[in-house]
Design a protein around this motif. Structure first.
Motif, mmCIF file in Angstrom:
data_model
loop_
_atom_site.group_PDB
_atom_site.id
_atom_site.type_symbol
_atom_site.label_atom_id
_atom_site.label_comp_id
_atom_site.label_asym_id
_atom_site.label_seq_id
_atom_site.Cartn_x
_atom_site.Cartn_y
_atom_site.Cartn_z
ATOM 1 N N CYS A 54 79.096 46.028 83.738
ATOM 2 C CA CYS A 54 80.085 45.895 84.812
ATOM 3 C C CYS A 54 80.718 44.502 84.825
ATOM 4 O O CYS A 54 81.918 44.352 85.114
ATOM 5 N N MET A 55 79.946 43.476 84.501
ATOM 6 C CA MET A 55 80.487 42.120 84.483
ATOM 7 C C MET A 55 81.343 41.863 83.260
ATOM 8 O O MET A 55 82.266 41.051 83.296
ATOM 9 N N GLY A 56 81.055 42.563 82.171
ATOM 10 C CA GLY A 56 81.869 42.415 80.978
ATOM 11 C C GLY A 56 81.573 41.160 80.190
ATOM 12 O O GLY A 56 80.786 40.302 80.616
ATOM 13 N N PRO A 57 82.228 41.013 79.049
ATOM 14 C CA PRO A 57 81.971 39.836 78.196
ATOM 15 C C PRO A 57 82.760 38.604 78.604
ATOM 16 O O PRO A 57 82.617 37.546 77.986
ATOM 17 N N GLN A 58 83.636 38.737 79.603
ATOM 18 C CA GLN A 58 84.472 37.619 80.021
ATOM 19 C C GLN A 58 83.956 37.021 81.334
ATOM 20 O O GLN A 58 83.171 37.627 82.053
ATOM 21 N N GLY A 59 84.432 35.839 81.666
ATOM 22 C CA GLY A 59 84.116 35.219 82.937
ATOM 23 C C GLY A 59 82.887 34.327 82.898
ATOM 24 O O GLY A 59 82.331 34.037 81.838
ATOM 25 N N GLN A 60 82.469 33.924 84.099
ATOM 26 C CA GLN A 60 81.318 33.043 84.236
ATOM 27 C C GLN A 60 80.368 33.578 85.298
ATOM 28 O O GLN A 60 80.761 34.325 86.193
ATOM 29 N N MET A 61 79.113 33.110 85.184
ATOM 30 C CA MET A 61 78.104 33.440 86.178
ATOM 31 C C MET A 61 77.326 32.172 86.461
ATOM 32 O O MET A 61 76.715 31.600 85.549
ATOM 33 N N VAL A 62 77.391 31.714 87.717
ATOM 34 C CA VAL A 62 76.805 30.443 88.164
ATOM 35 C C VAL A 62 77.143 29.309 87.198
ATOM 36 O O VAL A 62 76.292 28.495 86.831
ATOM 37 N N GLY A 63 78.404 29.310 86.750
ATOM 38 C CA GLY A 63 78.880 28.228 85.904
ATOM 39 C C GLY A 63 78.623 28.390 84.426
ATOM 40 O O GLY A 63 79.025 27.541 83.626
ATOM 41 N N ILE A 64 77.941 29.453 84.017
ATOM 42 C CA ILE A 64 77.629 29.672 82.598
ATOM 43 C C ILE A 64 78.522 30.780 82.070
ATOM 44 O O ILE A 64 78.638 31.853 82.674
ATOM 45 N N ILE A 72 77.490 43.599 73.736
ATOM 46 C CA ILE A 72 77.348 44.550 72.628
ATOM 47 C C ILE A 72 75.913 45.067 72.545
ATOM 48 O O ILE A 72 75.680 46.265 72.312
ATOM 49 N N LEU A 73 74.934 44.174 72.751
ATOM 50 C CA LEU A 73 73.527 44.583 72.717
ATOM 51 C C LEU A 73 73.236 45.626 73.787
ATOM 52 O O LEU A 73 72.553 46.635 73.536
ATOM 53 N N THR A 74 73.777 45.421 74.980
ATOM 54 C CA THR A 74 73.583 46.370 76.071
ATOM 55 C C THR A 74 74.257 47.693 75.773
ATOM 56 O O THR A 74 73.681 48.769 76.001
ATOM 57 N N LEU A 75 75.471 47.625 75.252
ATOM 58 C CA LEU A 75 76.216 48.838 74.940
ATOM 59 C C LEU A 75 75.500 49.661 73.873
ATOM 60 O O LEU A 75 75.406 50.892 73.969
ATOM 61 N N LEU A 76 74.969 48.996 72.862
ATOM 62 C CA LEU A 76 74.232 49.697 71.809
ATOM 63 C C LEU A 76 72.957 50.346 72.347
ATOM 64 O O LEU A 76 72.621 51.480 71.990
ATOM 65 N N SER A 77 72.254 49.620 73.216
ATOM 66 C CA SER A 77 71.006 50.157 73.773
ATOM 67 C C SER A 77 71.263 51.416 74.599
ATOM 68 O O SER A 77 70.569 52.427 74.450
ATOM 69 N N LEU A 78 72.287 51.358 75.457
ATOM 70 C CA LEU A 78 72.599 52.530 76.274
ATOM 71 C C LEU A 78 73.089 53.691 75.418
ATOM 72 O O LEU A 78 72.835 54.860 75.739
ATOM 73 N N SER A 79 73.761 53.390 74.323
ATOM 74 C CA SER A 79 74.213 54.442 73.405
ATOM 75 C C SER A 79 73.020 55.120 72.737
ATOM 76 O O SER A 79 72.990 56.347 72.583
ATOM 77 N N VAL A 80 72.025 54.327 72.343
ATOM 78 C CA VAL A 80 70.809 54.890 71.733
ATOM 79 C C VAL A 80 70.068 55.763 72.739
ATOM 80 O O VAL A 80 69.613 56.868 72.413
ATOM 81 N N LEU A 283 76.226 40.872 90.402
ATOM 82 C CA LEU A 283 77.664 41.122 90.288
ATOM 83 C C LEU A 283 78.468 40.201 91.213
ATOM 84 O O LEU A 283 79.591 39.815 90.890
ATOM 85 N N ILE A 284 77.891 39.867 92.361
ATOM 86 C CA ILE A 284 78.638 39.039 93.320
ATOM 87 C C ILE A 284 78.737 37.588 92.867
ATOM 88 O O ILE A 284 79.553 36.827 93.382
ATOM 89 N N PHE A 285 77.912 37.199 91.883
ATOM 90 C CA PHE A 285 77.938 35.827 91.381
ATOM 91 C C PHE A 285 78.788 35.689 90.127
ATOM 92 O O PHE A 285 78.928 34.584 89.579
ATOM 93 N N HIS A 286 79.357 36.810 89.665
ATOM 94 C CA HIS A 286 80.163 36.778 88.447
ATOM 95 C C HIS A 286 81.622 36.546 88.796
ATOM 96 O O HIS A 286 82.174 37.203 89.673
ATOM 97 N N THR A 287 82.238 35.619 88.122
ATOM 98 C CA THR A 287 83.650 35.317 88.382
ATOM 99 C C THR A 287 84.448 35.326 87.082
ATOM 100 O O THR A 287 83.891 35.194 85.995
#
Length: 287
Positions: A54-64, A72-80, A283-287
Motif C-alpha cells: 500500500c505504501m509503494g516503492p516511493q516516498g518516505q517513512m519517518v524520514g527514511i 518487489i520482495l513483498t510482491l513476489l512473496s504474495l504471488s508465491v 501507513l499514517i507515517f508514510h509520506t
C-alpha cells in the motif's frame, strides 16, 4: 524502512513459533493456544506485506526513503502464496471429482460414496459441502453398530466444516513450512480436530463402539493413505508418524472419559489476533 518492517515481522514470527510448546490441558485451551501460534505469525507477515504494498516503492517513512527491493520482495512473496493456494485448490478439486466418480449407496439412512477397495476408510472429501466416502472393506469388516459410530464421527466433521477450514489451515502450513514448529503445530491441530469430531459422535453413539472402530481402522494393515487436502478421515491423526501411537491413546482416553461439551471460541481469543494488524498503522507515517 520497509525492509526493516519485514525483518521485524520475520523476527517476531520466528520468536513466537520457537516459544510454542505442546502442553497438556483441556481441549479448548489446547485448541486456542495451538491456533494462535499457528495463525498469528503468518497473519502478521501478511499484514506487513500488505502495508508495504500500500505504501509503494516511493516516498518516505519517518524520514527514511522507501525502495524497490522490499516492494518487489513483498510482491513476489504474495504471488508465491497465491500460487500455492491455487495449487492446493486444484488438488482438492481433483480429490472431490475422484470421490464423485464413486457410486452412491445408502448406509444407515445416509447417502455415501462407495470406494471399491478392501482397505478400511471413511472420510469427508471436499470443501464446504463435502462428499462422505466409505470403502467397501470398511462395510464388510465392521458391524452395523460400528459403521454407525464411524458415520457419526464423519458427521461431526461435516457439522464443523472441517474440510473447508482445514483447507485454509493447510494453505497456511504450505506457505510457512520454513517457520519453526509448523509441522508439530499442524499435527496438533489435526488431533484436536479429530478429538472434536469424536466428542460430537460420542454424544450420539456409544463411545466404546467408536473407540473399537478407530482401533480396527488404524490397526488394519492395508489402511488407505489419502491426501490431507480437503479430506477429514477417521484415522487422519494417527498415521505412521512417530507420534501416531500417542495421538491414538489421546483419542481413546478421551472417548472412554466422561463426555464434556466442546466449548466455543470466546471473543477475547479472536481479539488477540488484532495485534497482527499493527503493521497497517505504519501507513499514517508514510509520506
Amino acid at each position: 524502512m520497509h525492509l526493516l518492517m519485514i525483518l521485524a515481522a520475520l523476527a517476531v514470527s520466528g520468536i513466537l513459533r520457537c516459544s510454542w510448546t505442546n502442553t497438556p490441558g483441556s481441549w479448548d485451551v489446547r485448541w486456542q493456544r495451538t491456533l494462535f501460534f499457528f495463525l498469528f505469525p503468518p497473519l502478521l507477515m501478511v499484514m506487513t506485506a500488505i502495508a508495504v504494498l500500500c505504501m509503494g516503492p516511493q516516498g518516505q517513512m519517518v524520514g527514511i526513503n522507501a525502495g524497490w527491493m522490499s516492494y518487489i520482495l513483498t510482491l513476489l512473496s504474495l504471488s508465491v502464496f497465491s500460487g500455492l493456494c491455487l495449487k492446493l485448490a486444484f488438488q482438492g478439486w481433483q480429490s472431490l471429482q475422484s470421490a464423485r466418480n464413486c457410486p452412491v449407496v445408502h448406509v444407515d439412512g445416509k447417502r455415501v460414496r462407495l470406494l471399491s477397495t478392501p482397505a478400511l476408510f471413511a472420510g469427508q472429501i471436499g470443501f464446504w459441502q463435502p462428499e462422505l466416502v466409505v470403502s467397501q472393506g470398511l462395510l464388510e469388516t465392521l458391524s452395523p453398530a460400528h459403521v454407525k459410530s464411524v458415520l457419526a464421527h464423519e458427521q461431526g466433521h461435516h457439522h464443523y466444516r472441517d474440510t473447508f477450514w482445514f483447507f485454509w489451515l493447510g494453505w497456511v502450513r504450505s506457505c510457512t513450512a520454513w517457520l519453526p514448529n509448523t509441522e508439530p503445530l499442524w499435527q496438533e491441530l489435526l488431533v484436536l480436530r479429530e478429538l472434536r469430531a469424536d466428542s460430537y459422535a460420542a454424544s450420539q453413539v456409544d463411545p466404546l463402539l467408536l473407540a473399537e472402530s478407530l482401533l480396527l481402522v488404524v490397526s488394519n494393515a492395508t489402511a488407505l493413505t489419502t491426501s490431507e487436502i480437503c479430506c477429514a478421515a477417521l484415522g487422519a491423526s494417527v498415521g505412521d508418524t512417530s507420534g501416531g501411537k500417542l495421538r491414538l491413546e489421546q483419542r481413546i482416553e478421551a472417548l472412554l472419559a466422561p463426555p464434556q461439551p466442546t466449548p466455543k471460541a470466546q471473543l477475547q481469543f479472536w481479539n488477540s489476533f488484532l495485534l497482527a494488524f499493527l503493521p497497517l498503522v505504519s501507513l499514517i507515517f508514510h509520506t
